[in-house]
Scaffold this motif. Structure first.
Motif, PDB file in Angstrom:
ATOM      1  N   GLY A 479      32.552  27.958  40.573  1.00 56.77           N
ATOM      2  CA  GLY A 479      32.629  29.408  40.703  1.00 56.77           C
ATOM      3  C   GLY A 479      33.977  29.939  40.261  1.00 56.77           C
ATOM      4  O   GLY A 479      34.072  30.992  39.619  1.00 56.77           O
ATOM      5  N   ALA A 480      35.057  29.218  40.599  1.00 58.57           N
ATOM      6  CA  ALA A 480      36.401  29.622  40.175  1.00 58.57           C
ATOM      7  C   ALA A 480      36.501  29.651  38.654  1.00 58.57           C
ATOM      8  O   ALA A 480      37.104  30.570  38.074  1.00 58.57           O
ATOM      9  N   ALA A 481      35.906  28.660  38.009  1.00 62.53           N
ATOM     10  CA  ALA A 481      35.938  28.615  36.551  1.00 62.53           C
ATOM     11  C   ALA A 481      35.178  29.801  35.943  1.00 62.53           C
ATOM     12  O   ALA A 481      35.634  30.412  34.961  1.00 62.53           O
ATOM     13  N   CYS A 482      34.038  30.145  36.535  1.00 64.07           N
ATOM     14  CA  CYS A 482      33.255  31.285  36.031  1.00 64.07           C
ATOM     15  C   CYS A 482      34.001  32.603  36.223  1.00 64.07           C
ATOM     16  O   CYS A 482      34.008  33.466  35.338  1.00 64.07           O
ATOM     17  N   VAL A 483      34.634  32.777  37.379  1.00 62.30           N
ATOM     18  CA  VAL A 483      35.398  34.001  37.640  1.00 62.30           C
ATOM     19  C   VAL A 483      36.579  34.101  36.677  1.00 62.30           C
ATOM     20  O   VAL A 483      36.901  35.186  36.169  1.00 62.30           O
ATOM     21  N   CYS A 484      37.216  32.975  36.406  1.00 65.49           N
ATOM     22  CA  CYS A 484      38.329  32.958  35.451  1.00 65.49           C
ATOM     23  C   CYS A 484      37.869  33.418  34.078  1.00 65.49           C
ATOM     24  O   CYS A 484      38.556  34.194  33.404  1.00 65.49           O
ATOM     25  N   ARG A 485      36.691  32.965  33.678  1.00 63.51           N
ATOM     26  CA  ARG A 485      36.166  33.368  32.368  1.00 63.51           C
ATOM     27  C   ARG A 485      35.800  34.850  32.355  1.00 63.51           C
ATOM     28  O   ARG A 485      36.052  35.559  31.380  1.00 63.51           O
ATOM     29  N   LEU A 486      35.202  35.335  33.439  1.00 59.48           N
ATOM     30  CA  LEU A 486      34.800  36.740  33.507  1.00 59.48           C
ATOM     31  C   LEU A 486      35.996  37.681  33.456  1.00 59.48           C
ATOM     32  O   LEU A 486      35.912  38.780  32.880  1.00 59.48           O
ATOM     33  N   THR A 487      37.096  37.284  34.072  1.00 62.03           N
ATOM     34  CA  THR A 487      38.245  38.178  34.203  1.00 62.03           C
ATOM     35  C   THR A 487      39.422  37.748  33.323  1.00 62.03           C
ATOM     36  O   THR A 487      40.555  38.145  33.555  1.00 62.03           O
ATOM     37  N   ARG A 488      39.138  36.935  32.302  1.00 65.17           N
ATOM     38  CA  ARG A 488      40.230  36.439  31.457  1.00 65.17           C
ATOM     39  C   ARG A 488      40.898  37.552  30.663  1.00 65.17           C
ATOM     40  O   ARG A 488      42.049  37.449  30.274  1.00 65.17           O
ATOM     41  N   SER A 489      40.137  38.656  30.405  1.00 70.67           N
ATOM     42  CA  SER A 489      40.720  39.783  29.686  1.00 70.67           C
ATOM     43  C   SER A 489      41.523  40.647  30.641  1.00 70.67           C
ATOM     44  O   SER A 489      41.044  41.002  31.717  1.00 70.67           O
ATOM     45  N   PRO A 490      42.787  41.011  30.310  1.00 72.11           N
ATOM     46  CA  PRO A 490      43.597  41.856  31.193  1.00 72.11           C
ATOM     47  C   PRO A 490      42.931  43.184  31.511  1.00 72.11           C
ATOM     48  O   PRO A 490      43.098  43.732  32.583  1.00 72.11           O
ATOM     49  N   GLU A 491      42.119  43.688  30.543  1.00 71.85           N
ATOM     50  CA  GLU A 491      41.490  44.995  30.772  1.00 71.85           C
ATOM     51  C   GLU A 491      40.480  44.945  31.895  1.00 71.85           C
ATOM     52  O   GLU A 491      40.252  45.925  32.592  1.00 71.85           O
ATOM     53  N   SER A 492      39.852  43.781  32.094  1.00 68.75           N
ATOM     54  CA  SER A 492      38.781  43.714  33.095  1.00 68.75           C
ATOM     55  C   SER A 492      39.299  43.942  34.494  1.00 68.75           C
ATOM     56  O   SER A 492      38.643  44.559  35.326  1.00 68.75           O
ATOM     57  N   THR A 493      40.518  43.422  34.792  1.00 64.05           N
ATOM     58  CA  THR A 493      41.085  43.651  36.113  1.00 64.05           C
ATOM     59  C   THR A 493      41.981  44.866  36.143  1.00 64.05           C
ATOM     60  O   THR A 493      42.115  45.518  37.166  1.00 64.05           O
ATOM     61  N   GLY A 494      42.571  45.179  35.034  1.00 65.02           N
ATOM     62  CA  GLY A 494      43.413  46.372  34.995  1.00 65.02           C
ATOM     63  C   GLY A 494      42.620  47.622  35.261  1.00 65.02           C
ATOM     64  O   GLY A 494      43.025  48.505  36.011  1.00 65.02           O
ATOM     65  N   LYS A 495      41.439  47.711  34.645  1.00 64.73           N
ATOM     66  CA  LYS A 495      40.574  48.872  34.880  1.00 64.73           C
ATOM     67  C   LYS A 495      40.085  48.896  36.312  1.00 64.73           C
ATOM     68  O   LYS A 495      39.884  49.948  36.898  1.00 64.73           O
ATOM     69  N   ALA A 496      39.869  47.719  36.858  1.00 68.93           N
ATOM     70  CA  ALA A 496      39.392  47.671  38.240  1.00 68.93           C
ATOM     71  C   ALA A 496      40.383  48.316  39.179  1.00 68.93           C
ATOM     72  O   ALA A 496      40.037  49.133  40.028  1.00 68.93           O
ATOM     73  N   MET A 497      41.667  47.965  39.014  1.00 65.85           N
ATOM     74  CA  MET A 497      42.659  48.516  39.920  1.00 65.85           C
ATOM     75  C   MET A 497      42.966  49.975  39.598  1.00 65.85           C
ATOM     76  O   MET A 497      43.218  50.778  40.475  1.00 65.85           O
ATOM     77  N   ALA A 498      42.901  50.294  38.299  1.00 66.18           N
ATOM     78  CA  ALA A 498      43.160  51.686  37.937  1.00 66.18           C
ATOM     79  C   ALA A 498      42.056  52.592  38.435  1.00 66.18           C
ATOM     80  O   ALA A 498      42.257  53.766  38.699  1.00 66.18           O
ATOM     81  N   GLY A 499      40.853  52.036  38.562  1.00 68.09           N
ATOM     82  CA  GLY A 499      39.723  52.850  39.000  1.00 68.09           C
ATOM     83  C   GLY A 499      39.547  52.896  40.487  1.00 68.09           C
ATOM     84  O   GLY A 499      38.553  53.391  40.990  1.00 68.09           O
TER      85      GLY A 499
END
Length: 512
Positions: A479-499
């Motif tokens: 699961g950790a490996a899958c989450v790492c792949r899903l959120t490997r792009s900075p935009e994916s988490t950056g938008k999360a916190m910005a939103g």
């Protein structure tokens, strides 16, 4: 109390409903002795509650958006308290399971509103701190449940694990009316609830868990397993079709196009299923094989509780730096290593063999509780907070429910293989052993053979528990490996916190 009052009111309900998931674990042997039960019935006492929570969460999450979150939270508290009394008065296992299902519905109404209330009552730095406190409560509640259950069961009776909910509910209600402002429905409140979606989702979730729970007694190829499994698959496919075409869906599938949101769902589901899905069987091993008292079995889990609560609070102070992406991946990885470390028991192993793994998995779950909630609520618009909270809580409870069901089947299968050739009926003995009946099996053996047979039972349960822990550990690491792949792009988490919801500036205006 302007800042802490609302948070305390919400956290009281959260602590109570999450404690009731695990508080029954150390009481299961006492329930079995008092009411008489099979392994499947014991699983349903633990699993039925979580399943009812999961099945109702999406519906009450939408209802909270439409009718007001405080109103739904209060209704949930009342239903939860009444169902707790019914649980305590249970004359048999059927009554107890039914009351646990109703209790789960009340818990769902509480659970789905907690995160959305926090996300709309707080913002900025205070939002991170509030999530940290909430995550600490969630982590400690799940882990402290067995300790509280042990204390109440040993000092009074197993029924008091339910009676204790009544005064806590009264306090939560008083604090809610005092500190959480009256909420008003959104303008879209005139829309009709998605009744087909509610029914189909409940059928799908219930069918899956029922099939998994009974598979160890019916067999995977039997009609008793395949029929409910097929019905569950059909209901789930129909549910997805209804959600795609409906004008006001129960579940907005477009939310899963956001990598951060999907990562949050995966993080909490895998964490709950892997770490807490094996706890019922750990508790049974501690009591029926290691002969610990209920309070002793609960105290063995204390390092997990302390570690999870401390990490959740501390991580809330420095979120979102480091990023929630790092926290999610690291949390699952540590949880996986910790729970996997519990998978090296031998026939002569005692409870100390579990302490290190439990503590490390607590560190991981403290991170998971904090960052998963942050990712989930921070990646959606404010008007979707209720739905997002409902989805998050649904996935969390389904992760636990599926974990308990799947690991129960794996435990029986492994123990059957371990007992094959050593007892006349290995499958039946495995069923009894995994359900806490080690003492029953032992008394049926002639006195002169009991020492040898006791060693066989210790070895069989150790084999079963090792299979569960190693499988759970591998699942969490994957699961950790899958989450790492899903959120490997900075935009994916950056938008999360910005939103993240920010219509409030740290004050406490309204609950909407």
């Amino acid at each position: 109390m302007r800042i802490w009052g609302p948070l305390a009111a919400v956290c009281l309900g959260t602590f109570m409903l999450l404690t009731d998931i695990t508080i029954v674990l150390v009481a299961l042997p006492s329930m079995a002795e008092s009411l008489g039960s099979s392994l499947s019935q014991l699983q349903w006492v633990a699993d039925g509650y979580a399943l009812a929570v999961a099945a109702a969460l999406l519906a009450v999450g939408t209802l909270a958006d439409l009718q007001g979150r405080r109103r739904v939270y209060v209704a949930g508290l009342v239903v939860f308290a009444l169902a707790s009394v019914a649980c305590a008065l249970s004359p048999g296992m059927g009554w107890l399971i039914a009351a646990r299902l109703v209790q789960g519905v009340g818990a769902a109404a509480m659970f789905t509103t907690t995160l959305s209330l926090i996300s709309t009552l707080y913002s900025g730095r205070r939002l991170g701190q509030a999530f940290g406190v909430w995550a600490a409560v969630a982590a400690s509640a799940s882990a402290l449940g067995p300790i509280m259950g042990g204390l109440l069961t040993e000092a009074l009776d197993w029924r008091w694990i339910f009676y204790v909910n009544v005064p806590v509910t009264a306090l939560a209600l008083a604090m809610t009316f005092r500190h959480i402002p009256r909420s008003t429905p959104h303008r879209s409140a005139t829309r009709r609830p998605d009744v087909p979606g509610i029914v189909l989702f409940a059928l799908a979730a219930g069918g899956f868990v029922y099939a998994l729970t009974t598979s160890h007694s019916h067999g995977w190829s039997s009609a008793g397993t395949l029929v409910p499994l097929a019905l569950a698959v059909a209901a789930f496919v129909a549910f997805l079709a209804v959600q795609r075409r409906g004008p006001h869906p129960l579940l907005d599938l477009s939310l899963f196009r956001r990598p951060a949101f999907t990562a949050a769902m995966l993080t909490i589901a895998v964490g709950e299923g892997a770490v807490y899905g094996i706890l019922p069987y750990t508790s049974i091993w501690l009591q029926s094989v290691q002969h610990l008292a209920p309070i002793g079995a609960g105290l063995v889990v204390l390092p997990h509780a302390v570690a999870a609560a401390l990490v959740a609070v501390l991580s809330g102070r420095w979120m979102p730096k480091p990023s929630p992406h790092l926290g999610a991946v690291l949390g699952l990885l540590l949880a996986g290593i910790g729970v996997g470390a519990e998978g090296f028991l031998g026939p002569g192993s005692g409870w100390p063999a579990l302490v290190g793994g439990l503590a490390l998995s607590g560190v991981g779950m403290g991170l998971v509780f904090q960052v998963a909630a942050t990712l989930a609520l921070g990646s959606v618009p404010a008007e979707r907070a209720g739905m997002a909270s409902g989805i998050y809580s649904t996935v969390e409870q389904l992760g636990y429910a599926f974990g308990v069901a799947v690991f129960g089947t794996l435990a029986v299968t492994t123990m059957t293989g371990s007992l094959d050739g050593k007892v006349a009926d290995p499958a039946g003995a495995a069923q009894t052993l995994s359900g806490g009946g080690a003492g029953t099996l032992l008394t049926a053996v002639p006195t002169g053979q009991r020492a040898t047979f006791d060693h066989i039972l210790h070895a069989a349960f150790a084999d079963g528990h090792n299979a569960l822990a190693l499988t759970a550990g591998a699942l969490a690491v994957a699961g950790a490996a899958c989450v790492c792949r899903l959120t490997r792009s900075p935009e994916s988490t950056g938008k999360a916190m910005a939103g993240a919801p920010a219509e409030t500036a740290g004050a406490v205006p309204t609950a909407e």
